[in-house]
Design a protein around this motif. Structure first.
Motif, PDB file in Angstrom:
ATOM      1  N   GLU A   1      12.240  49.407  25.379  1.00 18.89           N
ATOM      2  CA  GLU A   1      12.659  48.059  24.981  1.00 18.89           C
ATOM      3  C   GLU A   1      12.115  47.016  25.954  1.00 18.89           C
ATOM      4  O   GLU A   1      11.672  45.930  25.551  1.00 18.89           O
ATOM      5  CB  GLU A   1      14.186  47.983  24.933  1.00 18.89           C
ATOM      6  CG  GLU A   1      14.842  48.861  23.875  1.00 18.89           C
ATOM      7  CD  GLU A   1      15.043  48.133  22.560  1.00 18.89           C
ATOM      8  OE1 GLU A   1      14.303  47.165  22.286  1.00 18.89           O
ATOM      9  OE2 GLU A   1      15.947  48.553  21.810  1.00 18.89           O
ATOM     10  N   ASP A   2      12.152  47.329  27.253  1.00 21.53           N
ATOM     11  CA  ASP A   2      11.673  46.395  28.268  1.00 21.53           C
ATOM     12  C   ASP A   2      10.175  46.157  28.117  1.00 21.53           C
ATOM     13  O   ASP A   2       9.706  45.009  28.208  1.00 21.53           O
ATOM     14  CB  ASP A   2      11.982  46.945  29.662  1.00 21.53           C
ATOM     15  CG  ASP A   2      11.563  45.988  30.767  1.00 21.53           C
ATOM     16  OD1 ASP A   2      12.149  44.894  30.846  1.00 21.53           O
ATOM     17  OD2 ASP A   2      10.647  46.336  31.533  1.00 21.53           O
TER      18      ASP A   2
ATOM     19  N   GLY B   1       9.515  43.997  25.181  1.00 21.17           N
ATOM     20  CA  GLY B   1       9.929  42.621  25.450  1.00 21.17           C
ATOM     21  C   GLY B   1       8.916  41.834  26.255  1.00 21.17           C
ATOM     22  O   GLY B   1       8.952  40.595  26.270  1.00 21.17           O
ATOM     23  N   GLN B   2       8.000  42.542  26.931  1.00 21.78           N
ATOM     24  CA  GLN B   2       7.007  41.870  27.775  1.00 21.78           C
ATOM     25  C   GLN B   2       5.635  41.779  27.137  1.00 21.78           C
ATOM     26  O   GLN B   2       4.727  41.146  27.694  1.00 21.78           O
ATOM     27  CB  GLN B   2       6.886  42.613  29.111  1.00 21.78           C
ATOM     28  CG  GLN B   2       8.169  42.624  29.925  1.00 21.78           C
ATOM     29  CD  GLN B   2       7.991  43.302  31.264  1.00 21.78           C
ATOM     30  OE1 GLN B   2       7.041  43.012  31.981  1.00 21.78           O
ATOM     31  NE2 GLN B   2       8.896  44.199  31.607  1.00 21.78           N
TER      32      GLN B   2
END
Length: 461
Positions: free
Chosen positions: A216-217, A220-221
């Motif tokens: 997810e991280d 997100g980037q």
């Protein structure tokens, strides 16, 4: 494609003195090999051997030595050496027509595609045949990037997907990445290795949650849309490592929210090798099948056969014309079809589960008493033994090299892999008998004890 484990060395000089005759057929052929083939083409053993013929689970070399084969030409001899059904199918078709290309209809290819589509678990499946796992993964990446109009691809750390330019570009194992150049933007996430790394101390549920949070991280980037996640359910060249069951299903739930495709690389895990499931992805099936599945190796039992399965919407997304000159040729399709029939008719998946379970238990018992064995892992007849410096947690490629040589000297062929070249790879034909499993385990026990003695003796000097 060749995926000999990293850390394997090549002799740089002939095995005989200048002006003398070669010491053996192997030495003669090796000298010729070194003179004409690439330096980066790895071979096993300090003095490489030529295999001349095989039968069942055994092979013979050019000097008449007989070996129990626990590596199957890199997980490719799936059913047995010299399987009569495959021999007959190949000979019969070769006597009629060797080649036609995909410009013409092929009865064997259509029947094989029908069977694979039905077995894949992918709805409204289409099948495209290639000549290798590398080419299959190339095709999967072409489909995914075209379908999503993006060159961003997610891959697992410690992964390996082939030798081509694009496959190297998504390989997360530095030992097998000779260039950083790539047509793809690759984003690496955690999840391929359960017992090393920052999440190793977590429970399976916590490990899965941490890997999902990492995914997810990363998403997100990232600017723009990601085309696909490609993952081996069990990492092959990486040393037969994997995350917990259900991890890829947890990933897929995240991917589905973003419209990102899931490519399951089944080149080494497919066809029942893991025992519990026919495909590796089925250990994560609560989220449904992958969007794209790639296969190769075992289906041809040594013939050059690979392929891609995808739902029709994805497979048919390419706007340009295409063909395959050699993919699904009459001879390879006939042989692969005979091989698949034998596999299913004789429940070799069930045999892999039963005999593989016995072999893993035996290896775990052996490893428990040896300081160089850190972990015995894997499932079915896809088993890994991670080796370390005696009494430490430090990976030892030297230990793996010693075991490889000692096993060959005692009549057993195995593989090795892992990012540090410290994992033994054990993957015999799926028809392995319980007696052969015990025979191989006994040889491995002797080879492991020999390696530990050598390392401890060297440390004491």
């Amino acid at each position: 494609m060749a995926d000999t484990a990293p850390g394997t060395t090549r002799d740089t000089e002939p095995n005989t003195a200048p002006g003398t005759a070669p010491a053996s057929p192997h030495a003669d052929l090796h000298a010729r090999h070194l003179a004409v083939l690439p330096d980066w083409l790895a071979t096993y053993y300090a003095r490489p051997i030529e295999l001349t013929h095989g039968e069942g689970r055994h092979v013979w070399d050019a000097e008449g030595n007989r070996y129990l084969d626990f590596f199957g030409g890199i997980l490719t001899t799936m059913t047995a050496h010299a399987l009569p059904e495959v021999q007959r199918a190949v000979a019969e078709q070769a006597g009629k027509l060797l080649h036609s290309s995909t410009l013409y209809l092929s009865r064997h290819a259509v029947e094989l595609a029908e069977r694979i589509a039905a077995l894949s678990g992918i709805p409204d499946a289409r099948v495209f045949f290639t000549t290798s796992g590398t080419e299959a993964n190339d095709t999967a990446l072409l489909l995914a990037t075209a379908y999503r109009s993006s060159n961003q691809v997610l891959a697992l750390r410690n992964s390996y997907h082939g030798r081509s330019f694009t496959a190297i570009g998504i390989t997360g194992n530095s030992a097998w990445s000779p260039t950083s150049l790539s047509p793809l933007q690759t984003l690496y996430v955690h999840g391929g290795v359960r017992t090393r790394g920052p999440y190793a101390h977590l429970s399976d549920a916590e490990f899965t949650a941490a890997c999902v949070a990492d995914l997810e991280d990363v998403l997100g980037q990232v600017g723009g849309s990601v085309a696909a996640l490609i993952a081996e359910p069990v990492q092959g060249v990486g040393g037969f490592t994997s995350g917990p069951d259900g991890l890829l299903a947890a990933f897929k739930r995240v991917l589905d929210r973003h419209g990102i495709l899931w490519i399951s690389d089944e080149v080494q895990t497919g066809w029942g090798r893991t025992g519990d499931n026919f495909w590796g992805w089925q250990a994560h099936q609560e989220a449904g099948p992958p969007d794209i599945l790639t296969f190769a190796k075992g289906i041809g039992n040594g013939l050059s056969m690979g392929g891609v399965v995808a739902r029709a919407e994805v497979m048919n997304c390419l706007s340009g014309n295409s063909i395959s000159t050699f993919g699904g040729s009459p001879v390879t399709a006939a042989g692969a079809l005979a091989n698949l029939r034998h596999l299913l008719d004789h429940d070799l998946q069930g045999n892999a589960r039963e005999v593989g379970g016995l072999l893993r238990s035996r290896l775990a018992s052996i490893g428990a008493g040896l300081g160089i064995v850190r972990e015995v892992r894997g499932r079915g007849l896809m088993l890994g033994v991670e080796l370390v410096e005696p009494g430490t947690d430090t990976p030892s490629a030297a230990a793996a090299g010693l075991v490889l040589e000692a096993a060959r000297e005692r009549g057993l062929l195995i593989g090795k892999g892992g990012r540090a070249g410290n994992a033994l790879r054990i993957a015999p034909p799926l028809s392995l008998t319980a007696a052969e499993a015990e025979e191989g385990a006994a040889v491995l026990e002797a080879a492991l004890k020999h390696a530990q003695s050598e390392l401890e003796g060297g440390a004491a000097q």
